[in-house]
Motif scaffolding. Structure first.
Motif, PDB file in Angstrom:
ATOM      1  N   SER A  85       0.749  -1.263   0.013  1.00 54.40           N
ATOM      2  CA  SER A  85       0.149   0.090  -0.066  1.00 54.40           C
ATOM      3  C   SER A  85       0.552   1.348  -0.151  1.00 54.40           C
ATOM      4  O   SER A  85       1.762   1.426   0.780  1.00 54.40           O
ATOM      5  CB  SER A  85      -0.927   0.142   1.287  1.00 54.40           C
ATOM      6  OG  SER A  85      -1.601   1.278   1.289  1.00 54.40           O
ATOM      7  N   GLN A  86       0.692   2.264  -0.753  1.00 48.19           N
ATOM      8  CA  GLN A  86       1.307   3.423  -1.026  1.00 48.19           C
ATOM      9  C   GLN A  86       0.573   4.452  -0.514  1.00 48.19           C
ATOM     10  O   GLN A  86       0.682   5.723  -0.703  1.00 48.19           O
ATOM     11  CB  GLN A  86       1.670   3.724  -2.362  1.00 48.19           C
ATOM     12  CG  GLN A  86       3.007   2.550  -2.627  1.00 48.19           C
ATOM     13  CD  GLN A  86       3.496   2.744  -4.222  1.00 48.19           C
ATOM     14  OE1 GLN A  86       2.873   2.262  -5.210  1.00 48.19           O
ATOM     15  NE2 GLN A  86       4.637   3.479  -4.522  1.00 48.19           N
ATOM     16  N   ALA A  87      -0.602   4.286   0.029  1.00 45.71           N
ATOM     17  CA  ALA A  87      -1.647   5.392   0.316  1.00 45.71           C
ATOM     18  C   ALA A  87      -1.093   6.211   1.487  1.00 45.71           C
ATOM     19  O   ALA A  87      -0.870   5.569   2.555  1.00 45.71           O
ATOM     20  CB  ALA A  87      -3.210   4.937   0.742  1.00 45.71           C
ATOM     21  N   VAL A  88      -1.218   7.314   1.464  1.00 48.64           N
ATOM     22  CA  VAL A  88      -1.058   8.353   2.758  1.00 48.64           C
ATOM     23  C   VAL A  88      -2.499   8.552   3.159  1.00 48.64           C
ATOM     24  O   VAL A  88      -3.233   9.544   2.483  1.00 48.64           O
ATOM     25  CB  VAL A  88      -0.178   9.631   2.180  1.00 48.64           C
ATOM     26  CG1 VAL A  88      -0.315  10.421   3.373  1.00 48.64           C
ATOM     27  CG2 VAL A  88       1.136   9.388   1.736  1.00 48.64           C
ATOM     28  N   ALA A  89      -2.960   7.896   4.094  1.00 44.93           N
ATOM     29  CA  ALA A  89      -4.118   8.180   4.495  1.00 44.93           C
ATOM     30  C   ALA A  89      -4.580   7.673   5.932  1.00 44.93           C
ATOM     31  O   ALA A  89      -3.527   6.604   6.286  1.00 44.93           O
ATOM     32  CB  ALA A  89      -5.384   7.447   3.590  1.00 44.93           C
ATOM     33  N   ASN A  90      -5.263   7.845   6.614  1.00 42.31           N
ATOM     34  CA  ASN A  90      -5.686   7.414   8.047  1.00 42.31           C
ATOM     35  C   ASN A  90      -4.497   7.358   8.964  1.00 42.31           C
ATOM     36  O   ASN A  90      -4.385   6.449   9.756  1.00 42.31           O
ATOM     37  CB  ASN A  90      -6.063   5.958   7.832  1.00 42.31           C
ATOM     38  CG  ASN A  90      -6.942   5.490   8.981  1.00 42.31           C
ATOM     39  OD1 ASN A  90      -7.668   6.262   9.626  1.00 42.31           O
ATOM     40  ND2 ASN A  90      -7.240   4.375   9.390  1.00 42.31           N
ATOM     41  N   SER A  91      -3.512   8.373   8.834  1.00 42.09           N
ATOM     42  CA  SER A  91      -2.436   8.591   9.831  1.00 42.09           C
ATOM     43  C   SER A  91      -1.619   7.060   9.765  1.00 42.09           C
ATOM     44  O   SER A  91      -1.287   6.675  10.702  1.00 42.09           O
ATOM     45  CB  SER A  91      -2.776   8.951  11.150  1.00 42.09           C
ATOM     46  OG  SER A  91      -3.383  10.393  10.954  1.00 42.09           O
ATOM     47  N   MET A  92      -1.328   6.451   8.451  1.00 39.53           N
ATOM     48  CA  MET A  92      -0.775   5.112   8.621  1.00 39.53           C
ATOM     49  C   MET A  92       0.733   4.964   8.044  1.00 39.53           C
ATOM     50  O   MET A  92       1.242   4.037   8.331  1.00 39.53           O
ATOM     51  CB  MET A  92      -1.489   4.052   7.599  1.00 39.53           C
ATOM     52  CG  MET A  92      -2.994   4.009   8.298  1.00 39.53           C
ATOM     53  SD  MET A  92      -2.719   2.769   9.810  1.00 39.53           S
ATOM     54  CE  MET A  92      -2.000   1.327   9.116  1.00 39.53           C
ATOM     55  N   GLY A 363      -6.038  14.714   2.731  1.00 43.12           N
ATOM     56  CA  GLY A 363      -7.129  13.809   2.175  1.00 43.12           C
ATOM     57  C   GLY A 363      -7.505  14.348   0.755  1.00 43.12           C
ATOM     58  O   GLY A 363      -7.985  13.570  -0.026  1.00 43.12           O
ATOM     59  N   ARG A 364      -7.238  15.577   0.175  1.00 48.88           N
ATOM     60  CA  ARG A 364      -7.646  15.920  -1.102  1.00 48.88           C
ATOM     61  C   ARG A 364      -6.980  15.261  -2.075  1.00 48.88           C
ATOM     62  O   ARG A 364      -7.702  14.851  -3.232  1.00 48.88           O
ATOM     63  CB  ARG A 364      -7.558  17.600  -1.204  1.00 48.88           C
ATOM     64  CG  ARG A 364      -7.693  18.108  -2.471  1.00 48.88           C
ATOM     65  CD  ARG A 364      -9.435  17.950  -2.813  1.00 48.88           C
ATOM     66  NE  ARG A 364      -9.732  18.539  -3.845  1.00 48.88           N
ATOM     67  CZ  ARG A 364     -10.006  17.764  -5.192  1.00 48.88           C
ATOM     68  NH1 ARG A 364      -9.714  16.527  -5.356  1.00 48.88           N
ATOM     69  NH2 ARG A 364     -10.304  18.488  -6.261  1.00 48.88           N
ATOM     70  N   ARG A 365      -5.679  14.929  -2.109  1.00 48.42           N
ATOM     71  CA  ARG A 365      -4.974  14.112  -3.092  1.00 48.42           C
ATOM     72  C   ARG A 365      -4.953  12.726  -3.379  1.00 48.42           C
ATOM     73  O   ARG A 365      -4.438  12.363  -3.962  1.00 48.42           O
ATOM     74  CB  ARG A 365      -3.593  14.645  -2.964  1.00 48.42           C
ATOM     75  CG  ARG A 365      -3.403  16.156  -3.090  1.00 48.42           C
ATOM     76  CD  ARG A 365      -1.768  16.598  -3.135  1.00 48.42           C
ATOM     77  NE  ARG A 365      -1.694  18.013  -2.972  1.00 48.42           N
ATOM     78  CZ  ARG A 365      -1.662  19.048  -3.777  1.00 48.42           C
ATOM     79  NH1 ARG A 365      -2.120  18.842  -4.991  1.00 48.42           N
ATOM     80  NH2 ARG A 365      -1.529  20.142  -3.482  1.00 48.42           N
ATOM     81  N   ILE A 366      -6.050  12.406  -2.462  1.00 48.12           N
ATOM     82  CA  ILE A 366      -6.664  11.057  -2.720  1.00 48.12           C
ATOM     83  C   ILE A 366      -7.382  10.790  -3.916  1.00 48.12           C
ATOM     84  O   ILE A 366      -7.303   9.814  -4.753  1.00 48.12           O
ATOM     85  CB  ILE A 366      -7.288  10.394  -1.436  1.00 48.12           C
ATOM     86  CG1 ILE A 366      -6.464  10.112  -0.282  1.00 48.12           C
ATOM     87  CG2 ILE A 366      -8.117   9.276  -1.854  1.00 48.12           C
ATOM     88  CD1 ILE A 366      -5.684   8.928  -0.353  1.00 48.12           C
ATOM     89  N   GLU A 367      -7.773  11.783  -4.461  1.00 42.79           N
ATOM     90  CA  GLU A 367      -8.740  11.953  -5.512  1.00 42.79           C
ATOM     91  C   GLU A 367      -7.973  12.033  -6.823  1.00 42.79           C
ATOM     92  O   GLU A 367      -7.180  12.832  -6.955  1.00 42.79           O
ATOM     93  CB  GLU A 367      -9.855  12.830  -5.298  1.00 42.79           C
ATOM     94  CG  GLU A 367     -10.763  12.597  -3.958  1.00 42.79           C
ATOM     95  CD  GLU A 367     -11.627  13.859  -3.662  1.00 42.79           C
ATOM     96  OE1 GLU A 367     -12.376  14.353  -4.499  1.00 42.79           O
ATOM     97  OE2 GLU A 367     -11.505  14.443  -2.539  1.00 42.79           O
ATOM     98  N   PRO A 368      -8.550  11.672  -7.784  1.00 37.93           N
ATOM     99  CA  PRO A 368      -7.748  11.702  -9.307  1.00 37.93           C
ATOM    100  C   PRO A 368      -8.341  12.516 -10.208  1.00 37.93           C
ATOM    101  O   PRO A 368      -7.829  12.610 -11.573  1.00 37.93           O
ATOM    102  CB  PRO A 368      -8.021  10.161  -9.665  1.00 37.93           C
ATOM    103  CG  PRO A 368      -9.263   9.698  -9.242  1.00 37.93           C
ATOM    104  CD  PRO A 368      -9.398  10.517  -7.916  1.00 37.93           C
ATOM    105  N   ASP A 369      -9.296  13.581  -9.823  1.00 36.73           N
ATOM    106  CA  ASP A 369      -9.629  14.421 -10.814  1.00 36.73           C
ATOM    107  C   ASP A 369      -8.987  15.144 -11.539  1.00 36.73           C
ATOM    108  O   ASP A 369      -8.955  15.354 -12.774  1.00 36.73           O
ATOM    109  CB  ASP A 369     -10.880  15.178 -10.066  1.00 36.73           C
ATOM    110  CG  ASP A 369     -10.477  15.911  -8.779  1.00 36.73           C
ATOM    111  OD1 ASP A 369      -9.652  15.431  -8.188  1.00 36.73           O
ATOM    112  OD2 ASP A 369     -11.084  17.196  -8.524  1.00 36.73           O
ATOM    113  N   ALA A 370      -7.742  15.820 -10.948  1.00 38.23           N
ATOM    114  CA  ALA A 370      -6.736  16.373 -11.769  1.00 38.23           C
ATOM    115  C   ALA A 370      -6.134  15.746 -12.829  1.00 38.23           C
ATOM    116  O   ALA A 370      -5.708  16.335 -13.737  1.00 38.23           O
ATOM    117  CB  ALA A 370      -5.770  17.315 -10.972  1.00 38.23           C
TER     118      ALA A 370
END
Length: 663
Positions: A85-92, A363-370
């Protein structure tokens, strides 16, 4: 000692095979020592300002027996199969990376020691790694560079691997070194998103809907195409191409912006009459009746919030016959790669995601819209394209923290101590993640009430009227704010000191009780106090303010994060959470009128200024707990403590911002 099975598991089940002729020691994907003896750490998670690269450098330097400054850092591309997992989320980040990085560095160290022992023909137990060398009391010492070729030929499975015990740590939890990339950041050498694009890229900006949900009906692009430098005008269709709108692609940012100004678009659909005051009233009306005898009762209104990272959203994409490449500040490069491969019907091998340094995420850059916008523009232009969001774009077209209304009620004993409670929440789900359209998921995210007061918490969800997404601490920032403000009001009503009431309601041996005691001893008398237990960590915040001047004077935060890998990084994260809390309590909120977000930038989305900043004292409380999360920990209690301190003994807190209309 670490077994081969544990090593494989900690390294994501991926140990890199090194050819016999190799002069680089690379026992895992996370750490290598090159032929000159230099340590290189591959950081699988992106850095959005939380300091994950520095944390990685500390962990690797500790186990490899080198200095933090001697570790070269490389950012991993998006690739969950290789890095997990490479997600920066949930303070993990710290919790997920500590064991793999330590294990990888310890493996390299043990292989270097084994190579030295074999050369000297002595037991490895007699050898010690220290500051880039292997030493022996009789044989002398050898630098790593002399040992790398031999160490690279050793099968890691044949060498026992041991982690450095805590009593021997030089760096973990002890180093006061600053960020590893601080010099590059302050001198302008650090490359953020739009600065990382390939040479020759084009630039696009998007004409976005003037009200929520609108889409282009007619596009007159004659004047836009006549602007020197404009090469294309492209209609973007959501959701596959982002939020929708009309992109103007040009040779420069200036030309793209001029082209967007010249563009004539007729918009249709959406909700042109939407008003956030109506939304707030609808949420309050959705609350169920209070069961039983309410006792003390309070309703709290919490607003929409934008993320407002210092670096607005941006992404660069290149679509060719050979595949897709993306350069962007994202919070989950591996997840993005998988999503794009699925959406574009490509093998993952043909999708490359290069995560860049990010100027804030929250949390904003979890999303791929840009990214989706950049892909559509690159496909249309036949060239690499950087999509730039302006600050106004970023503020008015965010995925916002949902509004919420909280009704809290408590029954009190004769001594004024609460004996029962209810907490009813009406809010919206996160539209960016469908599983959050479930009250149980929202409850699990937000409900972290730590005190020994029995009660019930319920969640009512209403359909979200605009895009909503992850915002620092997600729902805990809303639940915790209401609960802690309410507990302080109860204490004052009953003549109790708010700190002492919390001590009474916390188990004597709890981590929260300990940090609360430390913070109270350090701070003294405070106007506001709040606690929070989440992400495997505990924090107590005390605040002194001048209510008449609406000025916060002093904040003390005592925090137990288990092992504080990089102490100055811990302090910085807590300070950041406090300043976010200060901003939202003092006045920052998003409002909607006539279907459009009113706020456009920091001039009216009123984030705290330098003059608002109080003295902040962060105390690290020793603990034997495992490494805990930190990035979102401080915001909920800091917001509640600040609001209560500003209220003083006057009118109780009823919402956020404090004493300003919500919605």
């Amino acid at each position: 000692m670490i077994t081969r099975r544990a090593l494989l598991g900690a390294a994501g089940a991926l140990v890199v095979g090194v050819p016999a002729s190799s002069s680089t020691l690379a026992p895992t994907v996370f750490v290598r020592v090159d032929r000159r003896g230099r340590a290189v750490a591959t950081v699988p998670k992106p850095d959005t300002g939380q300091g994950v690269r520095t944390m990685a450098a500390v962990l690797v330097a500790e186990e490899l027996a080198v200095e933090v400054a001697d570790v070269t850092l490389e950012q991993a591309p998006g690739d969950t199969a290789t890095y997990g997992s490479q997600a920066v989320a949930n303070s993990m980040s710290s919790r997920q990376l500590a064991t793999p990085l330590r294990t990888a560095a310890a493996t390299a160290r043990c292989l270097l020691v084994a190579a030295a022992a074999a050369r000297w023909q002595v037991p490895a137990a007699e050898c010690t790694a220290r500051r880039g060398r292997v030493e022996h009391p009789r044989r002398g010492s050898l630098p790593y560079r002399d040992l790398v070729p031999a160490a690279a030929l050793i099968d890691p499975a044949t060498v026992p691997v041991t982690l450095t015990p805590p009593e021997n740590w030089r760096l973990i939890g002890r180093t006061r070194a600053g960020r590893s990339d601080a010099r590059a950041i302050v001198t302008g050498r650090a490359a953020y998103g739009a600065e990382s694009a390939p040479a020759g890229r084009l630039v696009a900006v998007v004409a976005r809907p003037p009200w929520i949900g609108a889409q282009p009906a007619e596009i007159d692009d004659v004047a836009a195409r006549a602007v020197p430098g404009v090469v294309a005008v492209v209609r973007l269709t959501p959701p596959g191409e982002g939020q929708g709108g009309v992109a103007v692609i040009a040779s420069s940012t200036h030309a793209a912006l001029r082209g967007r100004t010249a563009l004539q678009v007729t918009w249709t659909g959406g909700t042109p009459a939407a008003d956030s005051r109506t939304w707030l009233a609808d949420l309050e009306a959705a609350l169920p009746p209070v069961p039983g005898t309410p006792g003390v009762q309070r309703v709290y209104h919490l607003p929409l919030l934008a993320h407002a990272p210092m670096e607005p959203m941006n992404a660069t994409a290149s679509v060719t016959a050979g595949g897709v490449q993306v350069w962007a500040p994202v919070q989950d490069p591996g997840g993005l790669r998988t999503q794009l491969a699925r959406q574009l019907a490509l093998p993952e091998a043909q999708v490359r995601v290069h995560p860049t340094l990010a100027g804030g995420g929250f949390g904003r850059r979890i999303e791929p819209d840009a990214v989706l916008e950049a892909l559509a523009c690159s496909r249309a232009a036949g060239a690499p394209v950087t999509v730039r969001w302006t600050r106004d774009d970023d503020t008015r077209h965010d995925s916002y923290r949902p509004m919420s209304v909280h009704r809290l009620a408590a029954t009190l004993g004769p001594d004024g101590v609460p004996t029962g409670r209810t907490h009813q929440v009406a809010t919206w789900p996160l539209t960016v993640l469908p599983p959050f359209n479930n009250p149980a998921v929202v409850l699990a995210s937000g409900n972290h009430f730590p005190y020994q007061v029995p009660g019930e918490v319920t969640v009512t969800l209403r359909p979200a009227p605009l895009r909503t997404g992850f915002w620092r601490a997600v729902y805990a920032g809303q639940f915790g704010y209401a609960e802690e403000c309410f507990l302080t009001e109860i204490a004052r009503r009953g003549g109790h000191d708010p700190v002492e009431l919390r001590r009474r309601l916390l188990p004597a041996d709890s981590r929260l009780r300990k940090v609360l005691d430390v913070a109270a001893a350090r701070h003294g008398t405070a106007g506001g106090v709040a606690c929070h237990l989440d992400y495997g960590s505990a924090i107590a915040v005390l605040v002194t303010a001048d209510p008449a001047a609406r000025k916060v004077l002093r904040v003390t935060a005592a925090v137990d994060v288990g092992i504080p890998v990089h102490p100055s990084g811990v302090v910085a994260q807590v300070e950041g959470g406090v300043l976010d809390a200060l901003s939202t309590v003092l006045g920052a909120q998003i409002t909607v009128r006539d279907g459009a977000v009113v706020q456009t930038s920091f001039r009216d989305y009123a984030w705290a200024r330098i003059g608002d900043c109080p003295a902040i004292d962060v105390v690290l409380v020793p603990s034997e707990a495992p490494i805990g999360g930190l990035g979102e920990l401080a915001y909920p209690p800091a917001a509640a403590a600040i609001a209560s301190a500003l209220a003083g003994d006057g009118e109780p807190v009823t919402g956020m911002p404090y004493r300003r209309p919500v919605g």
